[in-house]
Design an enzyme around this catalytic site. Sequence first.
Site, PDB file in Angstrom:
ATOM      1  N   TYR A 156       0.856  -1.196   0.000  1.00  0.00           N
ATOM      2  CA  TYR A 156       0.000   0.000   0.000  1.00  0.00           C
ATOM      3  C   TYR A 156       0.896   1.251   0.000  1.00  0.00           C
ATOM      4  O   TYR A 156       0.523   2.301  -0.513  1.00  0.00           O
ATOM      5  CB  TYR A 156      -0.973  -0.016   1.179  1.00  0.00           C
ATOM      6  CG  TYR A 156      -2.141   0.932   1.013  1.00  0.00           C
ATOM      7  CD1 TYR A 156      -2.999   0.823  -0.074  1.00  0.00           C
ATOM      8  CD2 TYR A 156      -2.374   1.950   1.941  1.00  0.00           C
ATOM      9  CE1 TYR A 156      -4.073   1.693  -0.225  1.00  0.00           C
ATOM     10  CE2 TYR A 156      -3.448   2.816   1.800  1.00  0.00           C
ATOM     11  CZ  TYR A 156      -4.289   2.682   0.711  1.00  0.00           C
ATOM     12  OH  TYR A 156      -5.353   3.554   0.567  1.00  0.00           O
ATOM     13  N   LYS A 163      -2.990   8.475   2.988  1.00  0.00           N
ATOM     14  CA  LYS A 163      -4.221   8.311   3.784  1.00  0.00           C
ATOM     15  C   LYS A 163      -4.007   8.819   5.212  1.00  0.00           C
ATOM     16  O   LYS A 163      -4.938   9.337   5.832  1.00  0.00           O
ATOM     17  CB  LYS A 163      -4.694   6.858   3.792  1.00  0.00           C
ATOM     18  CG  LYS A 163      -5.262   6.353   2.464  1.00  0.00           C
ATOM     19  CD  LYS A 163      -6.483   7.129   1.976  1.00  0.00           C
ATOM     20  CE  LYS A 163      -7.199   6.401   0.833  1.00  0.00           C
ATOM     21  NZ  LYS A 163      -8.277   7.235   0.241  1.00  0.00           N
ATOM     22  N   LEU A 195     -12.588  -0.771  -9.108  1.00  0.00           N
ATOM     23  CA  LEU A 195     -11.607  -0.509 -10.159  1.00  0.00           C
ATOM     24  C   LEU A 195     -10.240  -0.192  -9.553  1.00  0.00           C
ATOM     25  O   LEU A 195      -9.207  -0.643 -10.046  1.00  0.00           O
ATOM     26  CB  LEU A 195     -12.097   0.667 -11.023  1.00  0.00           C
ATOM     27  CG  LEU A 195     -11.266   1.050 -12.240  1.00  0.00           C
ATOM     28  CD1 LEU A 195     -11.224  -0.088 -13.247  1.00  0.00           C
ATOM     29  CD2 LEU A 195     -11.832   2.304 -12.888  1.00  0.00           C
TER      30      LEU A 195
HETATM   31  O1  0WE Z   1      -6.881   3.131  -1.580  1.00  0.00           O
HETATM   32  C1  0WE Z   1      -6.915   2.086  -2.205  1.00  0.00           C
HETATM   33  C2  0WE Z   1      -6.434   2.039  -3.654  1.00  0.00           C
HETATM   34  C3  0WE Z   1      -6.154   3.373  -4.236  1.00  0.00           C
HETATM   35  C4  0WE Z   1      -5.334   3.337  -5.500  1.00  0.00           C
HETATM   36  C5  0WE Z   1      -5.381   2.307  -6.439  1.00  0.00           C
HETATM   37  C6  0WE Z   1      -4.616   2.366  -7.574  1.00  0.00           C
HETATM   38  C7  0WE Z   1      -4.576   1.242  -8.584  1.00  0.00           C
HETATM   39  C8  0WE Z   1      -4.196   1.727  -9.953  1.00  0.00           C
HETATM   40  C9  0WE Z   1      -4.506   4.404  -5.746  1.00  0.00           C
HETATM   41  N1  0WE Z   1      -3.755   4.488  -6.846  1.00  0.00           N
HETATM   42  C10 0WE Z   1      -3.799   3.490  -7.773  1.00  0.00           C
HETATM   43  N2  0WE Z   1      -3.018   3.606  -8.876  1.00  0.00           N
HETATM   44  C11 0WE Z   1      -3.120   2.773  -9.942  1.00  0.00           C
HETATM   45  O2  0WE Z   1      -2.373   2.894 -10.925  1.00  0.00           O
HETATM   46  N3  0WE Z   1      -7.338   0.948  -1.577  1.00  0.00           N
HETATM   47  C12 0WE Z   1      -7.710   1.000  -0.187  1.00  0.00           C
HETATM   48  C13 0WE Z   1      -7.421  -0.369  -2.251  1.00  0.00           C
HETATM   49  C14 0WE Z   1      -6.105  -1.043  -2.056  1.00  0.00           C
HETATM   50  O3  0WE Z   1      -5.049  -0.738  -2.854  1.00  0.00           O
HETATM   51  C15 0WE Z   1      -3.972  -1.492  -2.401  1.00  0.00           C
HETATM   52  C16 0WE Z   1      -4.372  -2.254  -1.314  1.00  0.00           C
HETATM   53  C17 0WE Z   1      -5.729  -1.965  -1.084  1.00  0.00           C
HETATM   54  C18 0WE Z   1      -6.601  -2.511  -0.003  1.00  0.00           C
HETATM   55  C19 0WE Z   1      -2.668  -1.536  -2.866  1.00  0.00           C
HETATM   56  C20 0WE Z   1      -1.766  -2.377  -2.256  1.00  0.00           C
HETATM   57  C21 0WE Z   1      -2.122  -3.138  -1.179  1.00  0.00           C
HETATM   58  C22 0WE Z   1      -3.442  -3.076  -0.689  1.00  0.00           C
END
Ligand code: 0WE
Length: 256
Positions: A156, A163, A195
Site C-alpha cells: 500500500y 491516507k 476498479l
Molecule cells: O486506496 C486504495 C487504492 C487506491 C489506488 C489504487 C490504484 C490502482 C491503480 C490508488 N492508486 C492506484 N493507482 C493505480 O495505478 N485501496 C484501499 C485499495 C487497495 O489498494 C492497495 C491495497 C488496497 C486494499 C494496494 C496495495 C495493497 C493493498
Amino acid sequence: MSLLAGKLGIVFGVANKRSIAWAIAQAWAAAGARLAFTYQGQRLKENVEELAAAFGADTLILPCDVTKDEEIAAVFSEVGRAFGQLHLMLHSVAFAPRDALEGRFLHTSREAFRIAHDVSAYSLVALARAAAPLMTDGGSIVAMSYYGAEKVVPHYNVMGVAKAALEASTRYLAYDLGPQRIRVNCISAGPVNTLAARGISGFAEMLRHYEAHAPLKRNVTPDELGAAGTFLASDGAAAITGQVLYVDAGYQIMGM
Ligand code: 0WE
C-alpha cells in the site's frame, strides 16, 4: 427512510458502478438527498453520465480533476448556481502511480509521493475550502480512508502515507469548520473489489485474509458503506466530527 430529505450534496470519485462513491451516492439519494456528480477525465464521463441518469436527466454532472484549482472553482460555481446551497460532500478520490504500489516504499520517488498526496489528501483540503461557503446551514463532509494509514499493509506504500495525511487533514478541517457547523469525517473501509483495487496483486488474498481474521468473518459490502455514509451525513451524527469510522467487519480492533 428520509434521513437526508431536502439535503443537497456533491459526490467526487465515481468511476463505475462498483465505486464506493457510487454505493454511497445511491444510499444518499435513497435517503432523500439531491446530488451532483463530478468525473475525472473524458474516459469516465460516459460511465458517470449513465449511472447518474438514474437520478433524472437534469442531474448536474461536471468534470473535475482535483489537482486543478480552476476546475474545482468551476465545479463549485456551477453547484452554487444550480443548488444555491450545499449540505453534503463525498470525497472518494485516490491515486498513486502504479509502480509506487508495487516495489518497496523505500523506493518511492519524489514525484510519486507528490502525486499521491496531491490527488489523495490535499484535494480534500481544496474541496472543503471551496464547499464551505455553500454550506450555509452547516454540512457533512465524508472522505474515504483505509487501514494502511495507521499500520503497514504491504504494497500500500505511499498510499498509506497519503491516507495518514488525509485522516490528519480531516481532524484539522473539522477544527476549522466546526464553528460553521460543518462536520468532517472519514470512513475507513475494509477492502472492496473496485476498479482501484483491481489488478493489485494479492487483492483476492487480502479479501480472504479479512474473512478469516475480522471478528465478523466476512468482508464489508458496498451497501454497508452506503449506510455508514448516510449515517455520517445525517443529523444523527450531528455531534460527530474529526473521526475515522471503521467499516471493516471489525478488522481494525485485532492485534493478531
Ligand atoms: O486506496 C486504495 C487504492 C487506491 C489506488 C489504487 C490504484 C490502482 C491503480 C490508488 N492508486 C492506484 N493507482 C493505480 O495505478 N485501496 C484501499 C485499495 C487497495 O489498494 C492497495 C491495497 C488496497 C486494499 C494496494 C496495495 C495493497 C493493498
